[in-house]
Write a protein that holds these residues in place. Structure first.
Motif: not given
Lengths: 224, 221
Positions: A89, A115, A104, A112, A85-86
């Motif tokens: 993103i 996140l 963002w 979101n 996920t990191t």
């Protein structure tokens, strides 16, 4: 299979993928060179959700069988989920700056929710850290893992009900589709990341097994 | 059904005597809204666009406080031990706690709504009933997850902190849909609100069922 072989395969595949992405695949007409991030970003995002689904599946299996092995699978999936996920993103943010003018978009629901997925997985790992008793840790974190799995369909639904400016997923049903020239690079990239995921999973699993053994031995020494 | 009523009335009786949970939730909710009054520059945009979010931030934090309170109440004097010994299934215990958490959180929310209406200069008309309706659905979803998570948090070393960390990510779909629906009601544009409310309802049903079944694992000896 020897994990070393898997690691070498992942490395070689990564080199070929990079060649396909940067040399063979055509440059996108409107976004230009920035679009190349797509080949890294999309597989990472797919794998982040795969990790979350694996976590949920392992949790169900643990609650059904009480086999410690499944709890280990769950915790390793969650850790890899945090990693992917990191990367999804961060790669998305690097693309967002030139494409949207900002890293963002605060109201974009898809950004979101990725996140939120990251935070859910971190919450799962924190819960594990705060539970000292191994048996209790396995049961309670698996209950949380299962509750987290149930969250995914709702998050997915929200994407269609709330505003987003994220490009429609090109590889899912109803998506825009990609240029035939980009397909080999994209699918090979997906395969490469999948192999890397499997490699990391097996490696981390071995470490988790050792950790458990150490914990057990410590326990025995203390009670001797 | 009988056991559910017994747990609910036990909690209401305790709350009636010390009045701790609802008063702290109410205070916390109002304070959150007051902070928003200061932090957001009132010029330049329509307040009504921001107000649904402010309301649900207040509800969420007040809700976490309430769940922590209801959990500590059971742990403090080893009441939980007594409840586990009582002749009722774990599922009934869960439903009873959901009922009492829902009643307390809903009461606090009904008290928070009037200051919310005044602080945001909203007109006093039938739309307030709509806001209450969304709050009922949203709160039910919130406590269905919160009750089981509070039992999980109770067994860790960092009870209060870990509950908020576990609770907020899992209730994001509830907060998203509730804020959107509340906003639509305030703006008087309710076309398409039913799909949002359906998601809220589905969330509640899914988590109530799952938690009812999983509660056995959470409170086992």
């Amino acid at each position: 299979m020897n994990t070393k072989v898997l690691g070498v395969i992942a490395f070689v595949l990564m080199l070929i993928t990079c060649y396909l992405i940067f040399v063979v695949a055509p440059i996108e007409s409107t976004m230009g060179i920035v679009q190349k991030i797509f080949y890294f970003h999309v597989p990472n995002a797919i794998l982040s959700y795969m990790a979350a689904i694996l976590l949920g599946f392992a949790s169900i299996m643990f609650l059904a069988t009480s086999n410690q092995k499944w709890d280990r699978y769950g915790s390793v999936s969650a850790e890899l989920g945090v990693l992917f996920t990191t990367t999804a993103i961060v790669s998305g943010m690097i693309w967002g700056k030139p494409a949207w003018g900002k890293y963002w978009v605060s109201w974009d629901v898809r950004l979101n929710l990725e996140l939120v997925l990251l935070l859910t997985l971190v919450a799962y790992l924190m819960l594990r850290a705060y539970l000292p008793n191994q048996e209790k840790r396995a049961t309670l974190s698996c209950v949380f893992g299962l509750l987290a799995l149930l969250n995914i369909p709702f998050n997915y639904l929200s994407i269609y009900l709330l505003p987003t400016q994220h490009p429609k997923p090109v590889v899912s049903p109803g998506g825009g589709g990609i240029d035939p020239g980009m397909k080999p690079a994209f699918y090979l990239s997906l395969l490469t990341w999948l192999v890397l995921f499997a490699y990391l999973f097996i490696k981390r699993l071995a470490v988790a097994r050792l950790q458990e053994e150490v914990e057990y031995l410590e326990h025995r020494v203390r009670n001797a | 059904m009988k056991s559910l009523r017994a747990i609910l009335f036990k909690d209401i009786a305790v709350e009636w005597r010390n009045k701790e949970a609802i008063s702290s939730m109410f205070m916390f909710g109002v304070l959150t809204m007051v902070i928003f009054n200061y932090t957001v520059d009132p010029t330049g945009f329509d307040r009504s666009e921001l107000s649904p979010g402010v309301l649900w931030v207040a509800f969420t934090f007040a809700g976490v406080i309430g769940l922590n309170r209801s959990l500590n109440m059971e742990i403090d004097n080893e009441c939980l031990q007594g409840l586990l010994l009582a002749p009722l299934t774990r599922g009934d215990l869960y439903l009873g706690k959901v009922a009492s958490n829902f009643v307390f959180m809903m009461t606090a929310e009904l008290l928070i709504i009037p200051p919310f209406v005044i602080l945001n200069n909203l007109p006093i008309d039938s739309r307030i009933l709509g806001i209450v309706g969304v709050a009922i659905l949203g709160t039910l979803g919130f406590v269905s997850v919160g009750t089981i998570l509070s039992m999980i948090a109770a067994q860790t070393r960092m009870k209060e902190v870990i509950l908020a960390i576990l609770q907020i990510p899992l209730t994001v779909p509830v907060i998203l849909m509730a804020v959107k629906s509340t906003g639509m009601i305030i703006a008087n544009e309710t076309a398409g609100i039913s799909s949002r409310l359906a998601v809220l309802g589905a969330f509640t049903i899914v988590y109530l069922t799952a938690s009812y079944l999983l509660f056995d694992y959470v409170v086992e000896e």
